[in-house]
Motif scaffolding. Structure first.
Motif, PDB file in Angstrom:
ATOM      1  N   TRP A 142       0.820  -1.208   0.000  1.00 47.33           N
ATOM      2  CA  TRP A 142       0.000   0.000   0.000  1.00 47.33           C
ATOM      3  C   TRP A 142       0.854   1.257   0.000  1.00 47.33           C
ATOM      4  O   TRP A 142       2.033   1.236   0.378  1.00 47.33           O
ATOM      5  CB  TRP A 142      -0.875   0.049   1.246  1.00 47.33           C
ATOM      6  CG  TRP A 142      -1.952  -0.973   1.327  1.00 47.33           C
ATOM      7  CD1 TRP A 142      -2.333  -1.876   0.368  1.00 47.33           C
ATOM      8  CD2 TRP A 142      -2.793  -1.212   2.462  1.00 47.33           C
ATOM      9  NE1 TRP A 142      -3.357  -2.654   0.827  1.00 47.33           N
ATOM     10  CE2 TRP A 142      -3.663  -2.277   2.111  1.00 47.33           C
ATOM     11  CE3 TRP A 142      -2.900  -0.639   3.720  1.00 47.33           C
ATOM     12  CZ2 TRP A 142      -4.630  -2.763   2.992  1.00 47.33           C
ATOM     13  CZ3 TRP A 142      -3.845  -1.132   4.601  1.00 47.33           C
ATOM     14  CH2 TRP A 142      -4.712  -2.174   4.234  1.00 47.33           C
ATOM     15  N   SER A 145      -0.337   6.735   2.474  1.00 48.07           N
ATOM     16  CA  SER A 145      -1.641   7.362   2.699  1.00 48.07           C
ATOM     17  C   SER A 145      -2.698   6.317   3.021  1.00 48.07           C
ATOM     18  O   SER A 145      -3.513   6.509   3.938  1.00 48.07           O
ATOM     19  CB  SER A 145      -2.060   8.150   1.453  1.00 48.07           C
ATOM     20  OG  SER A 145      -3.362   8.686   1.623  1.00 48.07           O
ATOM     21  N   ARG A 146      -2.678   5.190   2.300  1.00 48.50           N
ATOM     22  CA  ARG A 146      -3.651   4.133   2.566  1.00 48.50           C
ATOM     23  C   ARG A 146      -3.379   3.483   3.921  1.00 48.50           C
ATOM     24  O   ARG A 146      -4.311   3.165   4.667  1.00 48.50           O
ATOM     25  CB  ARG A 146      -3.613   3.089   1.451  1.00 48.50           C
ATOM     26  CG  ARG A 146      -4.648   1.964   1.622  1.00 48.50           C
ATOM     27  CD  ARG A 146      -4.767   1.129   0.346  1.00 48.50           C
ATOM     28  NE  ARG A 146      -5.613  -0.037   0.508  1.00 48.50           N
ATOM     29  CZ  ARG A 146      -6.941  -0.035   0.499  1.00 48.50           C
ATOM     30  NH1 ARG A 146      -7.573   1.112   0.320  1.00 48.50           N
ATOM     31  NH2 ARG A 146      -7.637  -1.152   0.653  1.00 48.50           N
ATOM     32  N   SER A 149      -4.787   5.693   6.590  1.00 45.42           N
ATOM     33  CA  SER A 149      -6.245   5.563   6.690  1.00 45.42           C
ATOM     34  C   SER A 149      -6.626   4.298   7.449  1.00 45.42           C
ATOM     35  O   SER A 149      -7.547   4.296   8.275  1.00 45.42           O
ATOM     36  CB  SER A 149      -6.865   5.530   5.290  1.00 45.42           C
ATOM     37  OG  SER A 149      -6.665   6.761   4.621  1.00 45.42           O
ATOM     38  N   TRP A 200     -10.728  -4.016   3.683  1.00 42.15           N
ATOM     39  CA  TRP A 200      -9.416  -3.521   3.289  1.00 42.15           C
ATOM     40  C   TRP A 200      -8.699  -4.486   2.342  1.00 42.15           C
ATOM     41  O   TRP A 200      -7.521  -4.304   2.043  1.00 42.15           O
ATOM     42  CB  TRP A 200      -8.568  -3.246   4.535  1.00 42.15           C
ATOM     43  CG  TRP A 200      -9.009  -1.996   5.245  1.00 42.15           C
ATOM     44  CD1 TRP A 200      -9.873  -1.898   6.302  1.00 42.15           C
ATOM     45  CD2 TRP A 200      -8.620  -0.657   4.939  1.00 42.15           C
ATOM     46  NE1 TRP A 200     -10.047  -0.598   6.676  1.00 42.15           N
ATOM     47  CE2 TRP A 200      -9.280   0.196   5.859  1.00 42.15           C
ATOM     48  CE3 TRP A 200      -7.771  -0.076   3.985  1.00 42.15           C
ATOM     49  CZ2 TRP A 200      -9.137   1.583   5.831  1.00 42.15           C
ATOM     50  CZ3 TRP A 200      -7.621   1.300   3.963  1.00 42.15           C
ATOM     51  CH2 TRP A 200      -8.293   2.116   4.875  1.00 42.15           C
TER      52      TRP A 200
END
Length: 221
Positions: A142, A145-146, A149, A200
């Motif tokens: 990933w 940023s992911r 989150s 996810w």
């Protein structure tokens, strides 16, 4: 005074052991239960079963290259409040915060072990699916940023306030090697774990899926 209501300066180890013993015996007061907030997005048994069936089974990856710093947390959510402080307010009862949003008083019931605490310092915010586990299950690819989150996800049941000792004993283990000490919560825990991994798009290993299925089978709905 019930141990579950003991003041913050009561010997911490004594409070933890005694509260856990009382919880196991079903003797924690009803008022302790009222301090329990339910994380959002916990699916029904049927939905969790469908999600579990849809998850990809794969050999678990390694922790090579892993660092908690690659999952930035806690981030500011509102005003001066970060993610941890938001969960403390959500999961606690009568929580009072100062101008910096730090909890100065309140009550927190830990559904993992049935203990209740009156000091925020005795409470950890658990990542239901640990960050290292996520890394081994696909998050290594990933973007930062992911991962940020994921580490601060307040929409799904990924964050929950629990006894710090219990959270630390869990570490980065999956349900094949660690489950909540309070067996009555394992149904809910499995549903939270499954839906987080599903939403996810994380993988799971065979032993993990087997453990989750066993836990899910204990659910009434």
């Amino acid at each position: 005074m019930p141990i579950s209501q003991a003041p913050a300066d009561f010997p911490r180890a004594v409070r933890y052991v005694a509260a856990a013993v009382l919880a196991a015996a079903g003797l924690v007061g009803v008022n302790a239960q009222s301090a329990s907030a339910t994380p959002p997005g916990i699916p029904s048994k049927a939905t969790a079963q469908s999600q579990l069936n849809a998850l990809t089974v794969a050999t678990q990856g390694s922790t090579s290259g892993y660092s908690r710093d690659l999952f930035p947390h806690w981030i500011t959510i509102s005003g001066s409040c970060n993610t941890r402080e938001q969960v403390l307010k959500r999961d606690g009862t009568s929580v009072v915060v100062d101008s910096a949003c730090a909890a100065t008083s309140g009550r927190w019931y830990s559904p993992y072990d049935g203990a209740t605490w009156t000091a925020a310092s005795d409470v950890d915010i658990d990542h239901v699916v640990p960050l290292a586990e996520a890394w081994r299950s696909g998050a290594n690819s990933w973007t930062t940023s992911r991962r940020q989150s994921f580490a601060n996800d307040l929409t799904r049941p990924q964050l929950i306030a629990v006894t710090d000792n219990v959270n630390q004993s869990k570490g980065d283990q999956d349900p094949s090697t660690w489950q909540p000490p309070l067996s009555s919560y394992r149904c809910t825990y499995s549903k939270m774990w499954i839906t987080v991994k599903y939403n996810w798009s994380l993988t799971l290993q065979t032993s993990e899926k087997s453990a989750l299925q066993s836990m899910l089978n204990t659910c009434a709905s």
